[in-house]
Every structure is written in C-alpha cells, then in structure tokens.
Write a protein that holds these residues in place. Sequence first.
Motif, PDB file in Angstrom:
ATOM      1  N   GLN A 194     -51.542   7.342  -7.754  1.00 53.01           N
ATOM      2  CA  GLN A 194     -50.128   7.297  -7.374  1.00 53.01           C
ATOM      3  C   GLN A 194     -49.836   8.227  -6.201  1.00 53.01           C
ATOM      4  N   LYS A 212     -53.654  -1.464   0.896  1.00 56.14           N
ATOM      5  CA  LYS A 212     -53.502  -2.088  -0.423  1.00 56.14           C
ATOM      6  C   LYS A 212     -53.931  -3.547  -0.378  1.00 56.14           C
ATOM      7  N   GLN A 216     -57.071  -5.387  -2.293  1.00 53.82           N
ATOM      8  CA  GLN A 216     -56.830  -6.561  -3.135  1.00 53.82           C
ATOM      9  C   GLN A 216     -57.733  -7.723  -2.728  1.00 53.82           C
ATOM     10  N   PRO A 342     -53.257   2.878 -11.909  1.00 53.67           N
ATOM     11  CA  PRO A 342     -51.958   2.833 -12.594  1.00 53.67           C
ATOM     12  C   PRO A 342     -51.609   1.401 -12.997  1.00 53.67           C
ATOM     13  N   LYS A 343     -50.751   1.276 -13.971  1.00 56.88           N
ATOM     14  CA  LYS A 343     -50.388  -0.063 -14.445  1.00 56.88           C
ATOM     15  C   LYS A 343     -49.564  -0.834 -13.405  1.00 56.88           C
ATOM     16  N   GLU A 344     -48.844  -0.108 -12.541  1.00 59.14           N
ATOM     17  CA  GLU A 344     -48.013  -0.762 -11.542  1.00 59.14           C
ATOM     18  C   GLU A 344     -48.275  -0.190 -10.152  1.00 59.14           C
ATOM     19  N   ASN A 345     -48.231  -1.050  -9.153  1.00 59.33           N
ATOM     20  CA  ASN A 345     -48.307  -0.644  -7.751  1.00 59.33           C
ATOM     21  C   ASN A 345     -49.545   0.199  -7.455  1.00 59.33           C
ATOM     22  N   SER A 346     -50.662  -0.251  -7.959  1.00 62.60           N
ATOM     23  CA  SER A 346     -51.902   0.502  -7.793  1.00 62.60           C
ATOM     24  C   SER A 346     -52.613   0.146  -6.494  1.00 62.60           C
ATOM     25  N   SER A 350     -57.613  -2.851 -10.808  1.00 60.56           N
ATOM     26  CA  SER A 350     -57.277  -2.662 -12.225  1.00 60.56           C
ATOM     27  C   SER A 350     -58.522  -2.621 -13.101  1.00 60.56           C
ATOM     28  N   ASN A 353     -60.555   1.214 -15.039  1.00 65.19           N
ATOM     29  CA  ASN A 353     -59.675   1.688 -16.105  1.00 65.19           C
ATOM     30  C   ASN A 353     -60.367   2.764 -16.951  1.00 65.19           C
TER      31      ASN A 353
END
Length: 477
Positions: A194, A212, A216, A342-346, A350, A353
């Motif tokens: 974050q 980002k 992705q 993070p769960k959002e806006n990473s 994902s 983990n």
Amino acid sequence: MEALELAKEKLRSGSITGVTRWSEKAEHFEFKQRLDHFNAAESRTFQQSYWVNRAYWDQATGPVFFYIGGEGPLSGAAIEAPGEIAELAAQYKALLVALEHRYYGQSLPFADFNTENMQYLSSMQALEDIKSFWSFFNEQEKIDAEKQPWISVGGSYPGSLSAWLRLKYPNVVNGALASSAPVHAKADFFEYDQVVRQSLEDFSSQCASSIKSSLQLVDAYLSAEQNLETLYSQFGCGKSIEDPTAFAYVTADAVSFAIQYTQSSTPGKFTYKIRDQLCSNVTATPTIETLAQFVSWLHVAMGTTCREQNMESIVDTRVSLGASRPWFYQSCTEFGYFQTAPKENSLRSSRINLQWHVDLCTKAFKTLSADSITALIAATNSRYGSTHIHGSNIVFSNGSLDPWKSLSITAYSDVMSKTVLPYVIQGTSHCGDLHGSTAADGESLVALRKLTAQHFALWLNKGEHTRELERTGTFLQ
C-alpha cells in the motif's frame, strides 16, 4: 558555525584536532563468540567479525558509537566516511565499532544452513552476542563504559536491534538510534504494498497507473500458463525460475525496491533517485517489455540475478548462496514481514498471499507449521513490546516514502517514555538518515540530523546546548 556543522566540515577537510590521527579505514578483527547463550552446557563457539575505526577517537575520554550489523554481509564501510555515524563520531571524538550479525557475511557458525543448524539464529541470540562482545571489547581496549559510554546505531532490522538493545540492556548503551526499524512483527504485511503504491501515486499518477497495468499484464500472462519460459527470458530470468508466483514476486520486488531505496543513498550511486529510473522507463501505454527492461537493468546494477531473487531458492541449504535462507528463517520464526498483496488496489499479484509464504516456510524448514509461525511472531511482539516499547533514550527515524514505516514507531503513545523520539523525515525512504549529509538534504532531514546530534549530546551528557535542552525540556526543530 554550529558544533555539528563544524564537525562535518572538519570531517571533510581532515582537520580534526585533539585526537590521535589513525587511519580513516576501519580495521577488521574476529572475536570468539558463543554459539548458544541460553544453554550453559553448549560449549561450541564461532568466529564473529567486527570492525574498528579509530580515526576520530579521543582514547582518554571519547565514547563508543556502535553500528549493528543485520541480515547481510557487513564491512568496514559501515563506519567509514561518508555516513551519519562517522559525522557524529567526528563531532564527539568517538570510537566507531561495527559487529556483524551471526549467520551472515563471514560470521558463520556452520558450513551448511540445514534446519537443525539454523536453530541458533534469532534476535535474542544476536542481542546476547552484542552484550558478550561489549564486555570483551571494553576489557580489551581498557574502556570504562561509565566514563566512555556506548551509543548504538542500526537501520532496518538492525534498527530494531538497536532499540531492543537499549530496552533489554540499558547498562550496555546510553542511547539508541533506530532508523527505519520495523519493531512490530506481522505475518500478513500487506501495508508494504500500500505504501509503495501510494508513494508512486504521489510522485506520478501516470507512472503508478502504468506500473500497475504492466504488472497486471504479467499476472495475466502467468495465469494463462503458456510460453512462460519466453516471459521469464524477457526479464533475464531464463530457466532459473519455475514457480509463476515466485516470478511475480521478482517483478513486484523490483518495483518495491525503487520506492524503498529511492533518494536514500549518496548522489552518484545507482540507487539514488531509482524511482525516477523506474518511471522514466514506463510509457503511457503499459507494456511487459518496458517493465522487463527496468527489472533487467536493476539486476545488473545490483550485481544480482533472478536466481538469487527467486524465493524458491531458500530451500537450498548451501552457505555459499548467501543471506536469503537465514533471513527467511528469521522471517518464519520471529517476524513474518511477508509482503503480501492487499485485497484492494494492489500493485503486486494476488497470488502473492500469506498462504504462499507460509507454504514456503514449511517447505524450507520442515519443523514449522502455520500455527507455530503465528505463535512465534506473537511471541516476538510480546517479548519486545511491538510499537508500545517501554525503553528510553531512543530515536526512531522513518522516511515518509518508506514502506517499512508501517511497522515502526512514527508517533508518540501514552506508554512511551518522553525520552523516546519518533520522527518522520519527509521525502526520504529507507534508512535515509544514516547516509552522509549532502547539500541536497531536505529541510526535514536536516532537522532530524540536528535532533539526533542533540540527543547524542544528552545521552553523553556534554555540551552547553545540552544543559539548555535539559533546562527547557524542549528540542530545537
């Protein structure tokens, strides 16, 4: 000219007076250290490396400034100019001493890092190493620690050791500088990503968006599970990596490195403003190729390889492979520090983990389980107090850009001593205050350097400004 600035000028010009002029290069020595400080029946020892720099020392009255080694090889450069500790030593005519951490660099108890041999690696053993070395060194050099007190300095994990040393053994050091010290142990360290993302966005929203999107694209390629060897080769990894998640970690780690170490070293060094290098390499149209170019450049600049950055390599017990396995052992058995998505806006995939990290721990060190890892990390916080440390005479410095600040002390709490100073340096990152001062230092960093020198004076109980600080109870900013 103020005392600190005068000392810096003397340091640069070599005109320090009132002390014996030794070589400004640190000398290397070895010390016979106990393998296990908690078992009287264990008689084995190992050779622990340390360095001494006498360039600024007044042998009759000068204090000792002690630099703590951490999760990697140490060298005499840690206590040589340029560097904040050398500048402070010049001001206070101090002896500079650095001790390498057990299991790193040349201070190796064993010729193999198998799980059984790793059991003597811990922060607790490291603190006992320091206490034992302190007694040995004072006797060897005929130092009266009451009259010539020690102050400890460390950055990152050694910053935590510096704070914990003052907490556990206030008789050993009068004060401690803890730079970028992650004193809170945490398994699921999603805050790291974050801060990386936020720091990138604050610098350039376009850069953050492009990075980002590029990550992705890499993640989508990995999920397709086709032509992965071609992808790995683009990043200079070839066949040195097999696990797609381990590869995703390599790419995310390179981006994180650009934030963690930006503007935290001397101008001219490759890490200086490395964030600028990252962002200048991406374009408005995100591509895998531009990210690959940066990662490849970074590995060349660091003198490392994908194999060395590959998290899968920590299962290899060969000592010759360096610090990755012992540091991961400490992560699994004491600290966690697992840099997860993070769960959002990473930014990072994902797939990176907590479970992936735990599985690596149990694969690398067969005696560990998910439950035991959780319990060991909790024990660390209980042992040292986490961010509610009860120690005194500690400066906690953190850079505003540093992802590790989330686990450090950045503000006062009710349980903390008034002699503990938390300070956030605007515009700097990891351990930025430990590097030598330059004309490019920002206002916040200059203020922190001044405060640090004032605290050193208080801990050493010398100087006219010290008496003024004691009288008013305030610190100039």
